[in-house]
Design a protein around this motif. Structure first.
Motif, short mmCIF file in Angstrom:
data_model
loop_
_atom_site.label_atom_id
_atom_site.label_comp_id
_atom_site.label_asym_id
_atom_site.label_seq_id
_atom_site.Cartn_x
_atom_site.Cartn_y
_atom_site.Cartn_z
N ASN A 16 -31.53 -6.93 6.86
CA ASN A 16 -32.14 -8.09 6.22
C ASN A 16 -33.06 -8.84 7.17
O ASN A 16 -34.07 -9.40 6.74
CB ASN A 16 -31.07 -8.99 5.61
CG ASN A 16 -30.50 -8.39 4.34
OD1 ASN A 16 -31.15 -7.59 3.68
ND2 ASN A 16 -29.29 -8.78 4.00
N ARG A 19 -36.18 -6.85 7.01
CA ARG A 19 -36.87 -7.16 5.74
C ARG A 19 -37.68 -8.45 5.92
O ARG A 19 -38.83 -8.53 5.50
CB ARG A 19 -35.87 -7.37 4.61
CG ARG A 19 -35.23 -6.12 4.05
CD ARG A 19 -34.23 -6.49 2.95
NE ARG A 19 -34.92 -7.05 1.81
CZ ARG A 19 -35.30 -6.35 0.74
NH1 ARG A 19 -35.04 -5.06 0.68
NH2 ARG A 19 -35.94 -6.92 -0.25
N LYS A 25 -40.74 -8.96 -0.27
CA LYS A 25 -40.29 -9.81 -1.36
C LYS A 25 -38.80 -9.56 -1.60
O LYS A 25 -38.29 -8.46 -1.37
CB LYS A 25 -41.07 -9.51 -2.64
CG LYS A 25 -42.52 -9.89 -2.54
CD LYS A 25 -43.23 -9.59 -3.83
CE LYS A 25 -44.70 -9.96 -3.72
NZ LYS A 25 -45.42 -9.62 -4.94
N TYR A 26 -38.12 -10.57 -2.11
CA TYR A 26 -36.68 -10.47 -2.32
C TYR A 26 -36.31 -9.27 -3.20
O TYR A 26 -35.33 -8.59 -2.94
CB TYR A 26 -36.13 -11.76 -2.94
CG TYR A 26 -34.69 -11.63 -3.34
CD1 TYR A 26 -33.69 -11.65 -2.38
CD2 TYR A 26 -34.33 -11.42 -4.66
CE1 TYR A 26 -32.36 -11.50 -2.71
CE2 TYR A 26 -33.00 -11.26 -5.01
CZ TYR A 26 -32.03 -11.30 -4.04
OH TYR A 26 -30.71 -11.13 -4.39
N GLU A 27 -37.10 -9.01 -4.21
CA GLU A 27 -36.75 -7.96 -5.18
C GLU A 27 -37.18 -6.56 -4.74
O GLU A 27 -36.88 -5.59 -5.42
CB GLU A 27 -37.35 -8.28 -6.55
CG GLU A 27 -38.86 -8.24 -6.59
CD GLU A 27 -39.54 -9.54 -6.18
OE1 GLU A 27 -40.77 -9.58 -6.24
OE2 GLU A 27 -38.88 -10.52 -5.79
N THR A 28 -37.85 -6.43 -3.61
CA THR A 28 -38.32 -5.13 -3.14
C THR A 28 -37.14 -4.22 -2.82
O THR A 28 -36.28 -4.56 -2.01
CB THR A 28 -39.21 -5.28 -1.89
OG1 THR A 28 -40.32 -6.11 -2.22
CG2 THR A 28 -39.71 -3.93 -1.40
N ARG A 29 -37.11 -3.08 -3.49
CA ARG A 29 -36.07 -2.08 -3.22
C ARG A 29 -36.52 -1.23 -2.03
O ARG A 29 -37.71 -0.93 -1.89
CB ARG A 29 -35.86 -1.18 -4.45
CG ARG A 29 -35.52 -1.94 -5.73
CD ARG A 29 -34.19 -2.57 -5.72
NE ARG A 29 -33.17 -1.54 -5.76
CZ ARG A 29 -31.87 -1.78 -5.72
NH1 ARG A 29 -31.43 -3.01 -5.63
NH2 ARG A 29 -31.01 -0.81 -5.76
N LEU A 56 -30.50 -4.41 -0.92
CA LEU A 56 -31.33 -3.90 -2.03
C LEU A 56 -31.85 -2.50 -1.72
O LEU A 56 -32.98 -2.14 -2.03
CB LEU A 56 -32.48 -4.84 -2.36
CG LEU A 56 -32.08 -6.17 -2.98
CD1 LEU A 56 -33.32 -7.01 -3.27
CD2 LEU A 56 -31.27 -5.97 -4.26
N SER A 89 -40.08 1.23 -3.45
CA SER A 89 -40.79 0.53 -4.52
C SER A 89 -42.28 0.73 -4.35
O SER A 89 -42.78 0.76 -3.23
CB SER A 89 -40.50 -0.97 -4.45
OG SER A 89 -39.15 -1.24 -4.67
#
Length: 92
Positions: A16, A19, A25-29, A56, A89
């Motif tokens: 994290n 990341r 972005k928070y939703e990036t897999r 994620l 992603s």
């Protein structure tokens, strides 16, 4: 079991942090790649769903610690590891 959970948390924190460094972005897999020894790999495999959920990661790939690769070094207790993030992603 508690030690193995702690090790998984150390890897999650490192992933994290990476990341964040990459401003994802928070939703990036992601695809989380981990270079580690067998002992740490077994512990992480026991906590695979936790790792995926907290980072994620759509996929987690393990490599032998002595193989080349990884951009961030860390340790879980006395178990060293390296990690890197790959794209899972579009637009990574």
């Amino acid at each position: 079991d508690l030690i193995e959970e702690w090790w998984a948390r150390e890897v999650v924190a490192a992933a994290n942090g990476l990341r964040g460094d990459r401003a994802l972005k928070y939703e990036t897999r992601i695809r989380l790649e981990v270079w580690c020894g067998e002992k740490l790999q077994r512990a992480l495999e026991k906590n695979l769903e936790y790792l995926k959920g907290e980072t994620l990661a759509a996929q987690i790939v393990f490599h032998a610690f002595d193989a080349a690769g990884g951009t961030l070094e860390g340790s879980a207790g006395s178990e060293p590891f390296r990690i890197d993030l790959g794209s899972s992603s579009p637009g990574f």
